[in-house]
Design an enzyme around this catalytic site. Structure first.
Site, PDB file in Angstrom:
ATOM      1  N   ARG A 133      12.565 -18.922  12.567  1.00 17.88           N
ATOM      2  CA  ARG A 133      13.838 -17.824  12.935  1.00 17.88           C
ATOM      3  C   ARG A 133      14.147 -17.723  11.350  1.00 17.88           C
ATOM      4  NH1 ARG A 133      14.323 -21.318  17.001  1.00 17.88           N
ATOM      5  NH2 ARG A 133      13.596 -20.237  18.995  1.00 17.88           N
ATOM      6  N   LYS A 155      14.768  -5.458   2.915  1.00 14.28           N
ATOM      7  CA  LYS A 155      13.953  -4.870   4.062  1.00 14.28           C
ATOM      8  C   LYS A 155      12.605  -5.361   3.989  1.00 14.28           C
ATOM      9  CE  LYS A 155      15.265   0.054   4.560  1.00 14.28           C
ATOM     10  NZ  LYS A 155      14.973   1.454   4.429  1.00 14.28           N
ATOM     11  N   GLU A 197       9.989   7.509  -8.372  1.00  9.87           N
ATOM     12  CA  GLU A 197      10.995   6.810  -7.826  1.00  9.87           C
ATOM     13  C   GLU A 197      12.020   6.874  -8.889  1.00  9.87           C
ATOM     14  OE1 GLU A 197      11.445   6.141  -4.811  1.00  9.87           O
ATOM     15  OE2 GLU A 197       9.094   5.905  -3.754  1.00  9.87           O
ATOM     16  N   LYS A 239      19.716   0.854  -7.144  1.00 10.80           N
ATOM     17  CA  LYS A 239      19.265   0.368  -5.605  1.00 10.80           C
ATOM     18  C   LYS A 239      20.425  -0.509  -5.241  1.00 10.80           C
ATOM     19  CE  LYS A 239      16.504  -0.546  -2.361  1.00 10.80           C
ATOM     20  NZ  LYS A 239      14.968  -0.466  -1.741  1.00 10.80           N
ATOM     21  N   GLU A 249      21.447   0.226   6.520  1.00  8.17           N
ATOM     22  CA  GLU A 249      21.129   1.728   6.662  1.00  8.17           C
ATOM     23  C   GLU A 249      21.982   2.327   7.692  1.00  8.17           C
ATOM     24  OE1 GLU A 249      17.014   1.995   5.725  1.00  8.17           O
ATOM     25  OE2 GLU A 249      17.201   4.240   5.974  1.00  8.17           O
ATOM     26  N   ARG A 254      22.379   4.433   2.116  1.00  8.27           N
ATOM     27  CA  ARG A 254      21.005   3.918   1.825  1.00  8.27           C
ATOM     28  C   ARG A 254      20.157   5.356   2.066  1.00  8.27           C
ATOM     29  NH1 ARG A 254      19.026  -2.224   2.827  1.00  8.27           N
ATOM     30  NH2 ARG A 254      17.108  -1.731   1.565  1.00  8.27           N
ATOM     31  N   ASN A 258      15.979   7.632   0.141  1.00  6.50           N
ATOM     32  CA  ASN A 258      14.914   8.562   0.960  1.00  6.50           C
ATOM     33  C   ASN A 258      14.605  10.177   0.426  1.00  6.50           C
ATOM     34  OD1 ASN A 258      14.528   6.214   2.351  1.00  6.50           O
ATOM     35  ND2 ASN A 258      15.569   6.964   4.072  1.00  6.50           N
ATOM     36  N   HIS A 261      11.432  12.069   0.730  1.00  5.05           N
ATOM     37  CA  HIS A 261      10.466  11.035   1.394  1.00  5.05           C
ATOM     38  C   HIS A 261       9.838  11.695   2.671  1.00  5.05           C
ATOM     39  CE1 HIS A 261      11.336   8.152  -1.711  1.00  5.05           C
ATOM     40  NE2 HIS A 261      10.485   7.214  -1.146  1.00  5.05           N
ATOM     41  N   HIS A 265       5.878  11.174   2.843  1.00  7.13           N
ATOM     42  CA  HIS A 265       5.351  10.540   4.040  1.00  7.13           C
ATOM     43  C   HIS A 265       4.387  11.503   4.896  1.00  7.13           C
ATOM     44  CE1 HIS A 265       9.009   7.645   3.823  1.00  7.13           C
ATOM     45  NE2 HIS A 265       7.938   6.968   3.169  1.00  7.13           N
ATOM     46  N   HIS A 278       2.026   6.828  -3.168  1.00  7.14           N
ATOM     47  CA  HIS A 278       3.514   6.957  -2.784  1.00  7.14           C
ATOM     48  C   HIS A 278       4.126   8.044  -3.823  1.00  7.14           C
ATOM     49  CE1 HIS A 278       7.197   6.614  -0.394  1.00  7.14           C
ATOM     50  NE2 HIS A 278       7.569   5.762  -1.540  1.00  7.14           N
TER      51      HIS A 278
HETATM   52  N1  LIG Z   1      10.990  -3.059   1.304  1.00  2.00           N
HETATM   53  C1  LIG Z   1      11.320  -1.809   0.702  1.00  2.00           C
HETATM   54  O1  LIG Z   1      12.493  -1.513   0.658  1.00  2.00           O
HETATM   55  C2  LIG Z   1      10.320  -0.981   0.296  1.00  2.00           C
HETATM   56  C3  LIG Z   1      10.625   0.089  -0.664  1.00  2.00           C
HETATM   57  C4  LIG Z   1       9.746   0.936  -1.184  1.00  2.00           C
HETATM   58  C5  LIG Z   1       8.293   0.577  -0.899  1.00  2.00           C
HETATM   59  N2  LIG Z   1       8.052  -0.668  -0.063  1.00  2.00           N
HETATM   60  C6  LIG Z   1       6.529  -0.747   0.379  1.00  2.00           C
HETATM   61  O2  LIG Z   1       5.915  -1.298  -0.888  1.00  2.00           O
HETATM   62  C7  LIG Z   1       4.465  -0.873  -0.746  1.00  2.00           C
HETATM   63  C8  LIG Z   1       4.088  -0.201  -1.960  1.00  2.00           C
HETATM   64  O3  LIG Z   1       4.541  -0.880  -3.150  1.00  2.00           O
HETATM   65  P1  LIG Z   1       3.624  -0.953  -4.315  1.00  2.00           P
HETATM   66  O4  LIG Z   1       3.507   0.372  -4.788  1.00  2.00           O
HETATM   67  O5  LIG Z   1       4.090  -1.962  -5.337  1.00  2.00           O
HETATM   68  O6  LIG Z   1       1.986  -1.132  -3.750  1.00  2.00           O
HETATM   69  P2  LIG Z   1       1.072  -2.476  -3.722  1.00  2.00           P
HETATM   70  O7  LIG Z   1       1.679  -3.762  -3.547  1.00  2.00           O
HETATM   71  O8  LIG Z   1       0.005  -2.193  -3.211  1.00  2.00           O
HETATM   72  O9  LIG Z   1       0.706  -2.528  -5.480  1.00  2.00           O
HETATM   73  C9  LIG Z   1      -0.110  -1.647  -5.780  1.00  2.00           C
HETATM   74  C10 LIG Z   1      -1.449  -1.990  -6.485  1.00  2.00           C
HETATM   75  O10 LIG Z   1      -1.109  -2.605  -7.636  1.00  2.00           O
HETATM   76  C11 LIG Z   1      -1.418  -4.016  -7.715  1.00  2.00           C
HETATM   77  N3  LIG Z   1      -0.745  -4.814  -8.600  1.00  2.00           N
HETATM   78  C12 LIG Z   1       0.683  -5.329  -8.439  1.00  2.00           C
HETATM   79  N4  LIG Z   1       1.126  -5.655  -9.841  1.00  2.00           N
HETATM   80  C13 LIG Z   1       0.031  -5.734 -10.342  1.00  2.00           C
HETATM   81  C14 LIG Z   1      -0.053  -6.679 -11.647  1.00  2.00           C
HETATM   82  N5  LIG Z   1       1.232  -6.837 -12.239  1.00  2.00           N
HETATM   83  N6  LIG Z   1      -1.044  -6.139 -12.507  1.00  2.00           N
HETATM   84  C15 LIG Z   1      -2.304  -5.338 -11.712  1.00  2.00           C
HETATM   85  N7  LIG Z   1      -2.258  -4.992 -10.531  1.00  2.00           N
HETATM   86  C16 LIG Z   1      -1.084  -5.006  -9.695  1.00  2.00           C
HETATM   87  C17 LIG Z   1      -1.767  -4.285  -6.457  1.00  2.00           C
HETATM   88  O11 LIG Z   1      -2.705  -5.422  -6.190  1.00  2.00           O
HETATM   89  C18 LIG Z   1      -2.123  -2.910  -5.772  1.00  2.00           C
HETATM   90  O12 LIG Z   1      -3.579  -2.968  -6.057  1.00  2.00           O
HETATM   91  C19 LIG Z   1       4.282  -0.055   0.441  1.00  2.00           C
HETATM   92  O13 LIG Z   1       3.791  -0.966   1.488  1.00  2.00           O
HETATM   93  C20 LIG Z   1       5.619   0.242   0.753  1.00  2.00           C
HETATM   94  O14 LIG Z   1       5.886   0.686   2.223  1.00  2.00           O
HETATM   95  C21 LIG Z   1       8.990  -1.201   0.598  1.00  2.00           C
HETATM   96 ZN   LIG Z   2       9.772   5.410  -1.764  1.00  2.00          ZN
END
Ligand SMILES: NC(=O)c1ccc[n+]([C@@H]2O[C@H](COP(=O)([O-])OP(=O)(O)OC[C@H]3O[C@@H](n4cnc5c(N)ncnc54)[C@H](O)[C@@H]3O)[C@@H](O)[C@H]2O)c1
Ligand SMILES: [Zn+2]
Length: 340
Positions: A133, A155, A197, A239, A249, A254, A258, A261, A265, A278
């Site tokens: 939990r 999140k 972003e 942020k 949210e 917050r 978006n 977005h 999406h 993205h």
């Molecule tokens: N929780 C939130 O508030 C929030 C906000 C925005 C996005 N997200 C989520 O985040 C995800 C996207 O994040 P992302 O763009 O980091 O994608 P990701 O985690 O897939 O990373 C992108 C790529 O970069 C690689 N990578 C990461 N760090 C690296 C490094 N230092 N050296 C080499 N390669 C590296 C990863 O292996 C991957 O191939 C989505 O799933 C999205 O839904 C969440």
């Molecule tokens: Zn985004």
């Protein structure tokens, strides 16, 4: 780029009445570093640590993080290395991690460490929020996007076969450590994509920052450390401020995050999550939203300014030919972010 310091930037974010520090800087994990004192007090209490990472990140950065916990005297350190990419953000990976936690006899007092991009961060946060939990989670974002956005705000999510991010929780990490050295190995496309972003933050919250970007394009594109430090510090602060106004949210603050977005999406989904990253989709989505805003009184120079900056960063700004507008509109209505 004079006047910009590399000393650590710290900001505070509060979710569900829990405070969390977001630390941005260089050498944050370096043993013996003066900066270590910023983060180690929060970490030395744990007896069991599970580091979750992926195969792109592990070869260059896992040792750095594992060494820190060894240095702090943590008796049990386990590691899970997943395949990279969005496919890891699914129930099967969560189940794999739950199973390992049980098999390794992890208790309520354990710490999960997310070492990766937003995918690893979201998945790790989700598992941390559900195991017993809710156990502690530390976010160590390694992608530019995760440092400026995904790592902050509590999140968590996994994807469902019927849509992205549909299953999730709010779970505040104990801290977010934005170690800029991790970005050195990030591929260029990931870096550029996150700049969409970054532009969004300037547009929604800080016009001076937007001006700074316009004057520092070569340094930003060259990934100069001073530029990245300024960007991650500024964006994590924006942020944090936004989340603090609307942690769950509910009030709409917050939702500003978006911006652009809804179309993004739709484009990502129609492009089967491969045609657009993205950030690329967000760039197109923001320009589209600004064009719409012209009808509601937005001054044309703002549109031109943003379009020009995104283009200089090498990001797309218009919907490519062949995208069916009817289908895009269908996706609009399905976008969960329409109904916050
Ligand atoms: N929780 C939130 O508030 C929030 C906000 C925005 C996005 N997200 C989520 O985040 C995800 C996207 O994040 P992302 O763009 O980091 O994608 P990701 O985690 O897939 O990373 C992108 C790529 O970069 C690689 N990578 C990461 N760090 C690296 C490094 N230092 N050296 C080499 N390669 C590296 C990863 O292996 C991957 O191939 C989505 O799933 C999205 O839904 C969440
Ligand atoms: Zn985004």
């Amino acid at each position: 780029m004079s006047g910009i310091s590399l000393s650590p930037h710290v900001c505070q974010v509060t979710v569900s009445n829990l405070e969390c520090q977001v630390v941005t800087g260089v050498d944050l994990f370096k043993l013996g570093s003066e900066h270590l004192s910023l983060i180690s007090p929060a970490l030395s209490d744990y007896h069991q640590v599970f580091i979750i990472t992926d195969t792109h990140v592990a070869p260059s950065h896992l040792k750095t993080v594992r060494d820190l916990f060894q240095f702090l005297g943590v008796p049990q350190i386990e590691v899970l290395i997943l395949e990279p990419g969005e496919a890891a953000k699914q129930i099967a990976s969560a189940n794999q991690l739950w199973t390992l936690l049980i098999e390794h006899r992890f208790t309520r007092d354990a710490l999960l460490v997310a070492l990766g991009g937003g995918v690893i961060g979201d998945l790790t946060g989700f598992v941390a929020s559900t195991f017993f939990r809710g156990i502690a989670c530390l976010q160590c974002p390694t992608s530019f996007l995760a440092q400026v956005d995904a790592g902050i705000g509590g999140k968590t999510a996994i994807n469902h076969a019927l849509g992205k991010n549909l299953i999730g929780t709010f779970h505040q990490p104990i801290a977010v450590i934005n170690n800029l050295d991790f970005l050195k190995t990030l591929p260029d496309r990931e870096y550029i994509s996150a700049l969409a972003e970054v532009v969004k933050y300037g547009l929604i919250a800080d016009v001076d920052f937007l001006g700074w970007m316009e004057h520092n394009i070569p340094a930003i594109l060259a990934r100069e450390i001073t530029a990245m430090h300024h960007i991650v510090s500024t964006c994590s602060q924006i942020k944090a401020n936004t989340v603090n106004l609307d942690p769950n949210e509910r009030t709409g603050h917050r939702a500003c995050l978006n911006f652009g977005h809804t179309l993004a999406h739709a484009l990502e989904a129609l492009g089967q999550y491969t045609a657009f990253s993205h950030g690329e989709a967000v760039a197109v989505g923001m320009v589209f939203a600004l064009k719409l805003s012209l009808q509601y009184g937005l001054a044309e120079p703002t549109l031109e300014r943003i379009q020009s900056l995104l283009t200089k960063f090498g990001l797309p700004t218009c919907i490519p030919q062949g995208y069916d507008s009817e289908r895009l509109i269908e996706y609009f209505w399905h976008d969960k972010k329409n109904s916050f």
